[in-house]
Every structure is written in structure tokens, then in C-alpha cells.
Design a protein around this motif. Structure first.
Motif, mmCIF file in Angstrom:
data_model
loop_
_atom_site.group_PDB
_atom_site.id
_atom_site.type_symbol
_atom_site.label_atom_id
_atom_site.label_comp_id
_atom_site.label_asym_id
_atom_site.label_seq_id
_atom_site.Cartn_x
_atom_site.Cartn_y
_atom_site.Cartn_z
ATOM 1 N N LYS A 170 -14.976 -2.826 -15.448
ATOM 2 C CA LYS A 170 -14.743 -4.156 -15.104
ATOM 3 C C LYS A 170 -15.977 -5.149 -15.258
ATOM 4 O O LYS A 170 -16.897 -4.587 -15.933
ATOM 5 C CB LYS A 170 -14.589 -3.958 -13.550
ATOM 6 C CG LYS A 170 -13.356 -3.444 -12.920
ATOM 7 C CD LYS A 170 -13.141 -3.684 -11.567
ATOM 8 C CE LYS A 170 -12.407 -4.773 -11.532
ATOM 9 N NZ LYS A 170 -11.679 -5.177 -10.203
ATOM 10 N N LYS A 175 2.028 1.942 -3.512
ATOM 11 C CA LYS A 175 1.025 2.198 -4.330
ATOM 12 C C LYS A 175 0.846 3.654 -4.172
ATOM 13 O O LYS A 175 0.582 4.524 -5.013
ATOM 14 C CB LYS A 175 -0.462 1.412 -3.924
ATOM 15 C CG LYS A 175 -1.470 2.209 -4.602
ATOM 16 C CD LYS A 175 -2.820 1.616 -4.148
ATOM 17 C CE LYS A 175 -3.006 2.482 -2.763
ATOM 18 N NZ LYS A 175 -4.365 2.729 -2.485
ATOM 19 N N ASN A 221 -1.919 -4.187 -13.900
ATOM 20 C CA ASN A 221 -3.191 -4.681 -14.712
ATOM 21 C C ASN A 221 -3.810 -3.221 -14.973
ATOM 22 O O ASN A 221 -3.906 -2.371 -13.850
ATOM 23 C CB ASN A 221 -4.055 -5.443 -13.738
ATOM 24 C CG ASN A 221 -3.730 -6.817 -13.766
ATOM 25 O OD1 ASN A 221 -2.875 -7.188 -14.679
ATOM 26 N ND2 ASN A 221 -4.287 -7.593 -12.940
ATOM 27 N N GLN A 260 0.971 -1.198 -0.002
ATOM 28 C CA GLN A 260 0.026 0.100 -0.062
ATOM 29 C C GLN A 260 0.909 1.274 -0.103
ATOM 30 O O GLN A 260 0.488 2.192 -0.597
ATOM 31 C CB GLN A 260 -0.886 -0.011 1.191
ATOM 32 C CG GLN A 260 -1.943 -0.898 1.207
ATOM 33 C CD GLN A 260 -2.897 -0.881 -0.252
ATOM 34 O OE1 GLN A 260 -3.350 0.119 -0.363
ATOM 35 N NE2 GLN A 260 -3.612 -1.743 -0.416
ATOM 36 N N GLY A 282 -5.277 0.179 -7.149
ATOM 37 C CA GLY A 282 -5.315 -0.520 -6.238
ATOM 38 C C GLY A 282 -4.210 -1.733 -6.024
ATOM 39 O O GLY A 282 -3.462 -1.688 -7.150
ATOM 40 N N VAL A 283 -4.022 -2.286 -4.964
ATOM 41 C CA VAL A 283 -3.187 -3.286 -4.859
ATOM 42 C C VAL A 283 -3.840 -4.736 -4.907
ATOM 43 O O VAL A 283 -5.028 -4.849 -3.946
ATOM 44 C CB VAL A 283 -2.176 -3.574 -3.710
ATOM 45 C CG1 VAL A 283 -1.315 -4.545 -3.375
ATOM 46 C CG2 VAL A 283 -1.438 -2.066 -3.712
ATOM 47 N N ARG A 284 -3.756 -5.686 -5.614
ATOM 48 C CA ARG A 284 -4.279 -7.201 -5.785
ATOM 49 C C ARG A 284 -3.438 -8.186 -5.092
ATOM 50 O O ARG A 284 -2.487 -8.230 -5.710
ATOM 51 C CB ARG A 284 -5.077 -7.219 -6.919
ATOM 52 C CG ARG A 284 -6.210 -8.377 -6.773
ATOM 53 C CD ARG A 284 -6.708 -8.581 -8.074
ATOM 54 N NE ARG A 284 -5.679 -9.121 -9.106
ATOM 55 C CZ ARG A 284 -6.113 -9.491 -10.229
ATOM 56 N NH1 ARG A 284 -7.186 -9.026 -10.758
ATOM 57 N NH2 ARG A 284 -5.059 -9.960 -11.115
ATOM 58 N N HIS A 285 -3.656 -8.902 -4.185
ATOM 59 C CA HIS A 285 -2.972 -9.969 -3.840
ATOM 60 C C HIS A 285 -1.651 -9.646 -3.528
ATOM 61 O O HIS A 285 -0.409 -10.776 -3.710
ATOM 62 C CB HIS A 285 -3.046 -11.273 -4.931
ATOM 63 C CG HIS A 285 -4.470 -11.579 -5.282
ATOM 64 N ND1 HIS A 285 -5.398 -12.037 -4.329
ATOM 65 C CD2 HIS A 285 -4.886 -11.578 -6.547
ATOM 66 C CE1 HIS A 285 -6.463 -12.462 -4.927
ATOM 67 N NE2 HIS A 285 -6.466 -12.068 -6.123
ATOM 68 N N HIS A 286 -1.248 -8.594 -2.968
ATOM 69 C CA HIS A 286 0.146 -8.090 -2.620
ATOM 70 C C HIS A 286 1.307 -8.415 -3.856
ATOM 71 O O HIS A 286 2.325 -8.309 -3.656
ATOM 72 C CB HIS A 286 0.587 -8.845 -1.378
ATOM 73 C CG HIS A 286 -0.440 -8.763 -0.336
ATOM 74 N ND1 HIS A 286 -0.517 -7.342 0.722
ATOM 75 C CD2 HIS A 286 -1.157 -9.639 0.363
ATOM 76 C CE1 HIS A 286 -1.156 -7.624 1.347
ATOM 77 N NE2 HIS A 286 -1.721 -8.978 1.395
ATOM 78 N N ASN A 339 -7.836 0.896 -12.319
ATOM 79 C CA ASN A 339 -9.479 0.659 -12.847
ATOM 80 C C ASN A 339 -9.992 2.074 -13.212
ATOM 81 O O ASN A 339 -10.114 2.816 -12.406
ATOM 82 C CB ASN A 339 -9.990 0.065 -11.656
ATOM 83 C CG ASN A 339 -9.559 -1.245 -11.260
ATOM 84 O OD1 ASN A 339 -9.577 -2.024 -12.196
ATOM 85 N ND2 ASN A 339 -9.616 -1.541 -10.183
ATOM 86 N N GLU A 370 -3.039 -2.285 -9.782
ATOM 87 C CA GLU A 370 -4.227 -2.286 -10.695
ATOM 88 C C GLU A 370 -4.799 -1.080 -10.757
ATOM 89 O O GLU A 370 -5.089 -0.482 -9.748
ATOM 90 C CB GLU A 370 -5.321 -3.359 -10.173
ATOM 91 C CG GLU A 370 -6.285 -3.591 -11.192
ATOM 92 C CD GLU A 370 -7.096 -4.792 -10.668
ATOM 93 O OE1 GLU A 370 -6.995 -5.721 -11.534
ATOM 94 O OE2 GLU A 370 -7.943 -4.683 -9.789
ATOM 95 N N THR A 411 0.006 -7.240 -7.300
ATOM 96 C CA THR A 411 -0.332 -6.514 -8.452
ATOM 97 C C THR A 411 -0.843 -5.127 -8.224
ATOM 98 O O THR A 411 -1.578 -4.960 -7.353
ATOM 99 C CB THR A 411 -1.448 -7.309 -9.318
ATOM 100 O OG1 THR A 411 -0.984 -8.739 -9.354
ATOM 101 C CG2 THR A 411 -2.074 -6.836 -10.665
#
Length: 129
Positions: free
Chosen positions: A120, A9, A115, A6, A30-34, A40, A38, A36
Motif C-alpha cells: 500500500k 466478506k 480492489n 462484513q 476488508g470492506v471499504r465504504h460499504h 491487501n 479489498e 468495495t
């Protein structure tokens, strides 16, 4: 191993916010699964989907509501303002990132994955004036 926090990011977000404002783009970072980072994108005056469909060389790839941008080939899939926006945002999403992967030995080693989603699966992209 890919790793994104975070705090990392937040540092990148400080540089991306002026670009979002410049193009009047509504988006979240955002951060996905520590692993990625991302971006949006939910609405802007730029018609990303129309631009993507106009540049689609194969009818199988035409989309109506959302796109997962190929972060390696976006220059071939977009033109005009859509490409200008992505050209400014992509280097910032990868600032400090590295890729020491070796596909021949099935070894993948990156700082983090990136990403970019235009809309979405559960929230359509909106072209707003």
C-alpha cells in the motif's frame, strides 16, 4: 448500487484463506465504504512487483514499492506464480457479483467493486522466503 457487508466478506474469506496458505501469502481482506471488497497483499515468496515490472510495456508504469492491480487486465500484467495466484483469487473475490453497467449511458450497476493491492502507499510489499 454497489454494496458489500462484513458478513458477505466473511463468507468469501473462508474460501480465500486456503489459497493464501497455499501460496504462503500474508494478506488482509476488508470492506471499504460499504461498496468495495479489498484484498491487501503485504508479503509472500512471489515477487509481484518484479514480475509486474518485467511485463510493463511502458517505462512509465514501473513501480518499486506497491501496485494497485488492475482487476480487469491482470492477465496481461503478470505471469508465472503471480498470475497463478491472481487467477485463483479473482473469481472468489467476484463470487456472487454482477455487472449490469452500461458505459454508453453512464450507468454503473455492480454488486460490489473489487480492489487488489500489492503493498500500500504507506506499507511496502515484502518478498519473503
Amino acid at each position: 448500487m454497489a454494496f458489500m457487508t462484513q458478513e458477505m466478506k466473511k463468507e468469501i474469506a473462508k474460501e480465500i484463506k486456503p489459497i493464501l496458505k497455499k501460496y504462503n501469502v500474508k494478506a488482509t481482506l476488508g470492506v471499504r465504504h460499504h461498496s468495495t471488497l479489498e484484498l491487501n497483499v503485504y508479503s509472500s515468496p512471489i515477487d509481484f512487483i518484479g514480475n509486474y515490472n518485467a511485463n510493463a510495456k511502458d517505462h512509465r508504469y514501473i513501480t518499486r514499492n506497491n501496485i494497485q492491480v488492475n482487476v480487469y487486465w491482470y492477465k496481461e500484467h503478470f505471469t508465472g506464480a503471480a498470475l497463478d495466484f491472481l487467477n485463483e483469487v479473482m473469481p472468489l473475490l467476484n463470487k456472487g457479483n454482477f455487472d449490469k453497467s452500461d458505459i454508453m449511458t453512464d450507468y454503473f450497476h455492480v454488486g460490489w467493486y473489487v480492489n487488489v493491492n500489492i503493498g500500500k502507499y504507506n506499507r511496502d510489499y515484502v518478498v519473503a522466503a
